[in-house]
Enzyme design. Structure first.
Site: not given
Ligand SMILES: Cc1ncc(C[n+]2csc(CCOP(=O)(O)OP(=O)(O)O)c2C)c(N)n1
Ligand SMILES: [Mg+2]
Lengths: 340, 318
Positions: A68, A136
């Site tokens: 971000e 959230h």
């Molecule tokens: C700073 C931030 N940006 C976006 C999100 C929304 N979000 C929650 S989980 C996620 C994806 C995370 O992907 P990854 O790190 O690969 O973990 P996975 O869900 O695959 O276990 C996103 C974009 C968030 N919680 N925090």
């Protein structure tokens, strides 16, 4: 409104309205680019950028990594380079990660440059309570409003989602456009503050409040999903003889004090309902500005109904007593009516 | 390290049964917000459980249940928290994305990229006090593109902090494919740039993950500085319960679920080595029974009393 425009009115939901606005603005201005997590292939986690990738391709609809700070700063650079970026921060709570670029760059560069640099950039983000706990659920509009240089928009009706998004994109100012998750997930037919949405592109000017319900007893000022809650509450108490005038602010920077003050001068009672935190925020700001305009003893009653200064808990039994909803708003209205 | 195969199998099966029980609370609206399960990623939690000591710290993500259980967080308190009960680990305030167990040095965050910095803080404390413990900071593939990943590995290496960065690379960050936002085949190769130990392992081969985690944890525990373990895996369910998940092809999901199921893989391996199918079935049935009994019991617990909604903002009432 022309006759053929009226023929093109539809009931669509808020996320469709935003997606349609983005689509149409991107059609007519190729400088508009959207970037953010999941905006492309899945059309936004709330569907508010659906259909864009297929039509405009990955250079204009960019699925970003979870970076971000950098892609918000990239939005600043894109705006300075002559594009009109719409940067999506999925949930407004994540703004902490990129606040540096928001308040030190996006918001201040127009001023620091002595007006030489324009910042036609939109941050599109979702806030609000739907049972998603402390990290959230926030609204945070007052946080942005506190930072000089940002325009802060938070629509309620589906129609305004479309018109205000178009206005935000066409504006040369930095705008944060805060959607409410509850509204994005709401079906078109469930909206109380309905308002059909024109199929054609149109602009709802930023900075003009909307009197959603006329009434003579209490002025109720709010925005975003709370407009829906307030409509429900106003309908409830109407049967008891309490006639509420309900104002949807639509934006808090600029703040339409004029409309609020006029109504408050008429009713003598002012209630601000705010899903954001209570202290140092929107509710105090509105009340002070109205009193500054009308005089310190101009109103019979002043009330604030906002989230007390506490993070949002996970358990619904706790969230319900902290976040304004139809029942709690109706209760406050009754208390005000009974007091004088 | 001598492996107790049956225990390892049981650990994975219990993890899965735990998440399966939690899933039951979503359609009933007992659980709110986006519930993230780790089904398909059991081998990683199970492997971590083998090497961690009670004093080691773990800081996890939105997908945290297995990590909490691996760290020894009591399953009942964790499940009660996920079900937002007063009897939960955090009295129903935190919920499924925010479990905190200070006694066991376990915590998590719902903000992507925010786990590693906190783990770094635990690591700093261990170094400051000269303690032989490690701090495990867990993140997904998506989080490795967050600035904190770079910043934390850099600081950990520069100062020789005992940070184990465990990456669960399930190839997706919600709908965004790892390969769409990263030019290198994996993540482990970044370790060299920081001066950290880097390893990549098939995160669905439990014995391999046990070995790899033990190796990197030992390196870091002995003062070798930070390590980075990338465990490849596949998320069997949607990003959260209720996710339409139409950004992944059905064929891909079917194939990957079949090929990358750590429990099915290990079961086949154990049977080849002579384990009795009946014994394995019994372990599965016992885990399911245990977790559904736990859930039934938790359902009788009270919700937090609304009168306490403002409690715990500050350490003492002000
Ligand atoms: C700073 C931030 N940006 C976006 C999100 C929304 N979000 C929650 S989980 C996620 C994806 C995370 O992907 P990854 O790190 O690969 O973990 P996975 O869900 O695959 O276990 C996103 C974009 C968030 N919680 N925090
Ligand atoms: Mg992932």
């Amino acid at each position: 409104m022309t006759a053929d425009m009226a023929a093109n009115m539809r009931k669509i939901n808020a996320s469709q309205a935003v997606a349609e606005s983005l689509f149409q603005e991107m059609e007519c201005d190729e400088r508009v680019v959207i970037l953010g997590e999941d905006v492309g292939r899945c059309g936004g986690v709330f569907g508010s950028s659906r259909n864009l990738l297929d039509r405009f391709g990955p250079m204009r609809v960019r699925d970003t990594p979870i970076s971000e700070m950098s892609f918000t700063g990239m939005g600043v650079g894109m705006a300075m380079a002559g594009l009109r970026p719409v940067v999506e921060i999925m949930f407004v709570d994540f703004i902490g990660v990129c606040l540096e670029q928001v308040y030190n760059a996006m918001a201040k560069i127009p001023y620091m440059s002595g007006g030489r640099v324009k910042m036609p950039m939109v941050i599109k983000t979702a806030g609000g309570n739907i049972g998603s706990a402390a990290q959230h659920s926030q609204c945070l509009w007052a946080t942005f409003a506190h930072l000089p240089g940002m325009q802060v928009v938070a629509p309620s009706s589906a129609r305004d989602h479309k018109g205000l998004m178009a206005a935000a994109i066409r504006s040369d100012n930095p705008v944060i456009f805060i959607e409410h998750k509850g509204l994005l997930l709401k079906q078109a037919k469930e909206f109380l503050n309905a308002g059909d949405v024109p199929a054609e592109p149109f602009v709802t000017p930023i900075g003009k409040a909307d009197i959603v319900r006329k009434g003579g007893d209490i002025t109720l000022v709010t925005l975003s999903a709370s407009v829906e809650y307030a409509m429900e509450a106003a309908a409830q108490v109407a049967g008891e003889g309490i006639d509420v005038e309900l104002i949807d602010l639509r934006s808090i920077v600029p703040l339409d004090v004029e409309t609020v003050a006029q109504s408050a001068a008429k009713t003598g009672r002012l209630l601000v309902v705010d899903e954001d935190y209570l202290s140092f925020g929107l509710s105090a700001e509105i009340i002070v500005r109205v009193l500054e305009r009308l005089g310190p003893s101009s109103l019979r009653q002043l009330r604030r109904h906002a989230v007390p200064d506490v993070p949002i808990p996970a358990a619904l039994s706790l969230e319900e007593v902290l976040v304004p909803g139809p029942a709690s708003i109706a209760r406050v209205l009754r208390e005000m009516a009974a007091a004088s | 390290m001598k492996l107790n195969e049956i225990n390892l199998f049981r650990t994975m099966v219990r993890l899965r049964a735990f998440d399966e029980a939690c899933i039951e609370g979503v359609p009933t609206f007992e659980i709110h917000g986006e519930l993230h399960t780790s089904i398909g990623q059991e081998a990683i939690g199970a492997a971590m459980a083998q090497s961690l000591t009670p004093h080691d710290a773990v800081v996890s993500t939105h997908r945290n249940h297995y990590h909490a259980l691996a760290k020894g967080v009591p399953p009942r308190a964790l499940m009660a928290e996920i079900f937002e009960k007063e009897t939960g680990l955090c009295r129903g305030r935190g919920g499924h994305m925010h479990p905190f167990d200070p006694e066991r040095n376990f915590s998590a965050t719902g903000i992507v990229g925010a786990s590693l910095p906190v783990a770094l803080g635990y690591a700093y404390n261990f170094k400051l006090k000269g303690l032989p413990y490690v701090a495990v900071g867990i993140c997904g593939d998506g989080a490795t593109n967050h600035g904190t990943f770079h910043e934390c590995l850099n600081m950990a290496a520069a100062w020789g902090l005992p940070l184990v960065c465990l990456v669960e690379n399930n190839q997706y960050a919600i709908s965004v494919r790892f390969s769409d936002v990263t030019a290198t085949p994996g993540i482990a190769e970044r370790a060299a740039a920081y001066g950290a130990l880097g390893r990549r392992v098939d995160g669905t081969d439990v014995e391999e993950v046990v070995k790899a985690f033990a190796e990197v944890a030992k390196h870091t525990r002995k003062g070798g500085g930070p390590s980075l373990l990338e465990a490849t895996c596949y998320r069997h369910r949607g990003h959260y319960e209720g996710d339409h998940d139409n950004y992944r092809e059905r064929a891909e999901k079917q194939r990957m679920r079949a090929e990358m199921d750590p429990i099915a893989r290990y079961r086949r391996m154990l049977v080849e080595r002579g384990a009795a199918e009946g014994e394995l079935d019994q372990i599965v049935a016992a885990a399911k029974g245990e977790m559904s009994a736990m859930l039934a019991d938790i359902r009788k617990d009270a919700m937090p009393d609304p009168a306490g909604a403002m409690d715990h903002v500050f350490a003492e009432v002000v």
